[in-house]
Design an enzyme around this catalytic site. Structure first.
Site, PDB file in Angstrom:
ATOM      1  N   TYR A 154       0.814  -1.209   0.000  1.00 14.22           N
ATOM      2  CA  TYR A 154       0.000   0.000   0.000  1.00 14.22           C
ATOM      3  C   TYR A 154       0.854   1.267   0.000  1.00 14.22           C
ATOM      4  O   TYR A 154       0.372   2.348  -0.312  1.00 14.22           O
ATOM      5  CB  TYR A 154      -0.947   0.026   1.200  1.00 14.22           C
ATOM      6  CG  TYR A 154      -2.060  -0.993   1.114  1.00 14.22           C
ATOM      7  CD1 TYR A 154      -1.966  -2.084   0.250  1.00 14.22           C
ATOM      8  CD2 TYR A 154      -3.199  -0.887   1.886  1.00 14.22           C
ATOM      9  CE1 TYR A 154      -2.962  -3.025   0.165  1.00 14.22           C
ATOM     10  CE2 TYR A 154      -4.214  -1.839   1.798  1.00 14.22           C
ATOM     11  CZ  TYR A 154      -4.085  -2.895   0.937  1.00 14.22           C
ATOM     12  OH  TYR A 154      -5.073  -3.841   0.847  1.00 14.22           O
ATOM     13  N   LYS A 162       3.546 -15.251   1.678  1.00 11.28           N
ATOM     14  CA  LYS A 162       3.519 -15.951   0.386  1.00 11.28           C
ATOM     15  C   LYS A 162       4.976 -16.294   0.053  1.00 11.28           C
ATOM     16  O   LYS A 162       5.509 -15.924  -0.995  1.00 11.28           O
ATOM     17  CB  LYS A 162       2.867 -15.039  -0.676  1.00 11.28           C
ATOM     18  CG  LYS A 162       2.638 -15.665  -2.010  1.00 11.28           C
ATOM     19  CD  LYS A 162       1.455 -16.614  -2.049  1.00 11.28           C
ATOM     20  CE  LYS A 162       1.347 -17.295  -3.410  1.00 11.28           C
ATOM     21  NZ  LYS A 162       0.415 -18.412  -3.435  1.00 11.28           N
ATOM     22  N   ASP A 200      -2.812 -18.296   0.662  1.00  7.71           N
ATOM     23  CA  ASP A 200      -3.944 -18.993   0.025  1.00  7.71           C
ATOM     24  C   ASP A 200      -4.446 -20.128   0.914  1.00  7.71           C
ATOM     25  O   ASP A 200      -5.657 -20.348   1.046  1.00  7.71           O
ATOM     26  CB  ASP A 200      -3.605 -19.482  -1.392  1.00  7.71           C
ATOM     27  CG  ASP A 200      -2.155 -19.851  -1.584  1.00  7.71           C
ATOM     28  OD1 ASP A 200      -1.304 -19.353  -0.820  1.00  7.71           O
ATOM     29  OD2 ASP A 200      -1.851 -20.644  -2.481  1.00  7.71           O
ATOM     30  N   ASP A 217      -5.480  -7.273   5.120  1.00  4.15           N
ATOM     31  CA  ASP A 217      -6.718  -6.606   4.700  1.00  4.15           C
ATOM     32  C   ASP A 217      -7.752  -7.653   4.297  1.00  4.15           C
ATOM     33  O   ASP A 217      -8.917  -7.632   4.728  1.00  4.15           O
ATOM     34  CB  ASP A 217      -6.384  -5.691   3.500  1.00  4.15           C
ATOM     35  CG  ASP A 217      -7.514  -4.732   3.181  1.00  4.15           C
ATOM     36  OD1 ASP A 217      -8.531  -4.756   3.886  1.00  4.15           O
ATOM     37  OD2 ASP A 217      -7.365  -3.966   2.212  1.00  4.15           O
ATOM     38  N   ASP A 224     -11.231  -9.184   6.736  1.00  2.92           N
ATOM     39  CA  ASP A 224     -12.633  -9.178   6.288  1.00  2.92           C
ATOM     40  C   ASP A 224     -13.203 -10.589   6.276  1.00  2.92           C
ATOM     41  O   ASP A 224     -14.347 -10.813   6.666  1.00  2.92           O
ATOM     42  CB  ASP A 224     -12.752  -8.554   4.885  1.00  2.92           C
ATOM     43  CG  ASP A 224     -13.091  -7.080   4.979  1.00  2.92           C
ATOM     44  OD1 ASP A 224     -12.679  -6.448   5.980  1.00  2.92           O
ATOM     45  OD2 ASP A 224     -13.763  -6.556   4.068  1.00  2.92           O
TER      46      ASP A 224
END
Ligand code: NAD
Length: 365
Positions: free
Chosen positions: A143, A193, A225, A249, A253
């Site tokens: 970001y 990752k 994942d 992020d 959620d």
């Protein structure tokens, strides 16, 4: 008796309605445990654009830095959502506050209330007893990494973002995660990752190094994942999760949907801990300004009240008081009291004020 300065930024839509109940909850805790909370208040978001022409004033940012904590409602108004080219936007106030206060750690506790397991889209037997703390790095990663731009190359549009972490940024999140796990069930899951990204390989390396200082905490590394899959398949196995900005992020959620009720979930955004372990922090419900129900007095105030509990814990160092507030919320739900978003069938829906009153009656009870 201790005194704390709290900056209250109600914002837009249901923000002011629920924030008023967060303030009342803190006042009730102050009375019960003999602490003084001094509140100051200002506009942010759309309300600040209307009043001052900017989504947050420099004076407000300065006031936030001088405070012990910030209680944030929600920002966002349909007139801005429907105009993506608006030059000033309510959400800019939130990003500016995060950046200026260096709020690098975002904490989202996700706990299922036994009486509300039906509210989730997942089977009750999968989500019963879920109690997870997700910690997302908030001020670095893809970001903020440079270069970040859109450009024309050989007449073709392209765009680039950069996923960047240095070892200090990773280590401070790791320490926070290990310390939190130590006070909970002693397990930390680090998400990355590392099979593909160098930045994730560094993340994993640093987390593994920090782990040597916490031999009592079990460390698990998960590829992002796989983490998304395990989170809905075996959510009870997670205790504390740490992740970088982008993965965090998405995971926060997903994790919030385990409970199925947006109006119940609080969050804390913290900066560097002080000597005594407390931090300057910003506390807010994870829901937005809900323009569809704003002004009706029916919003669920519990996410805000639980955010106030996080404020007591992380910025004031008042663990007993935080637990008293959390217990009061749990009892309110156990006793069958519901706002419209939680009520089912013929259950009577309480107003925002009535629901908050029910919590206040149960503090210390
Ligand atoms: P939202 O969270 O505001 O609302 C989603 C749905 O959940 C709506 O139907 C709403 O009525 C309901 N809801 C939300 N909170 C509730 C509560 N406490 N009690 C009962 N019902 C509740 O999300 P949205 O509609 O996508 O966004 C509305 C505005 O909020 C947008 O402008 C968005 O940018 C903004 N937003 C702000 C923040 C923030 O300030 N941190 C976070 C998310 C969204």
């Amino acid at each position: 008796m201790a005194t704390f300065d709290i900056l209250v930024l109600p914002g837009d839509g249901i923000g002011p309605e629920v924030t008023a109940e967060g303030v009342r909850a803190l006042e009730a805790i102050g009375q019960r445990f003999e602490h003084v909370f001094r509140f100051s208040e200002d506009h942010v978001g759309g309300a600040a654009i209307d009043a001052y022409g900017v989504p947050i004033r420099p004076e407000t940012l300065e006031e936030a830095k001088r405070s012990d904590a910030v209680l944030w409602g929600a920002v966002g108004l349909p007139k801005y959502d429907n105009d993506p080219s608006a030059p000033v936007r309510p959400e800019q106030g939130l990003l500016q506050l995060r950046r200026d206060l260096n709020l690098w750690a975002n904490l989202r506790p996700v706990r299922t209330e036994p009486a509300l397991t039906h509210a989730s889209t997942l089977k009750p037997e999968v989500i019963e007893g879920v109690d997870i703390l997700v910690i997302r790095e908030l001020t670095s990663g893809i970001y903020f990494g440079e270069p970040r731009e859109r450009r024309m190359v050989d007449g073709r549009r392209e765009a680039v973002n950069t996923m960047y972490y240095n070892e200090d940024e990773v280590a401070r999140v790791a320490h926070l995660g290990f310390r939190a796990a130590r006070q909970r069930r002693g397990k930390l899951t680090s998400v990355d990752k590392a099979n593909v990204l160098q930045v994730s390989q560094l993340w994993r390396e640093v987390v593994t190094e920090v782990a040597r200082e916490y031999p009592d905490v079990e460390l698990e590394h998960l590829i992002v994942d796989a983490a998304t899959m395990h989170l809905i398949r075996r959510p009870r196995d997670f205790d504390v999760i740490i992740a970088g900005n982008l993965f965090g992020d998405i995971l926060t959620d997903e994790a919030s949907m385990l409970t199925g009720s947006l109006g119940m979930l609080p969050s804390a955004s913290l900066t560097e801990p002080r000597e005594d372990g407390t931090s300057l922090g910003m506390y807010e419900p994870i829901h937005g300004s809900a323009p569809d129900i704003a002004g009706k007095g029916i919003a669920n105030p519990l996410a805000m009240v639980l955010s106030a509990a996080l404020l007591l814990r992380h910025s004031c160092g008042l663990e007993e008081e935080a637990q008293a507030l959390e217990r009061a919320v749990a009892r309110t739900i156990e006793d069958g009291l519901r706002t419209a978003d939680l009520a089912s069938g013929d259950e009577r829906a309480l107003s925002t004020r009535e629901m908050a009153d029910a919590v206040l009656e149960r503090i210390g009870g």
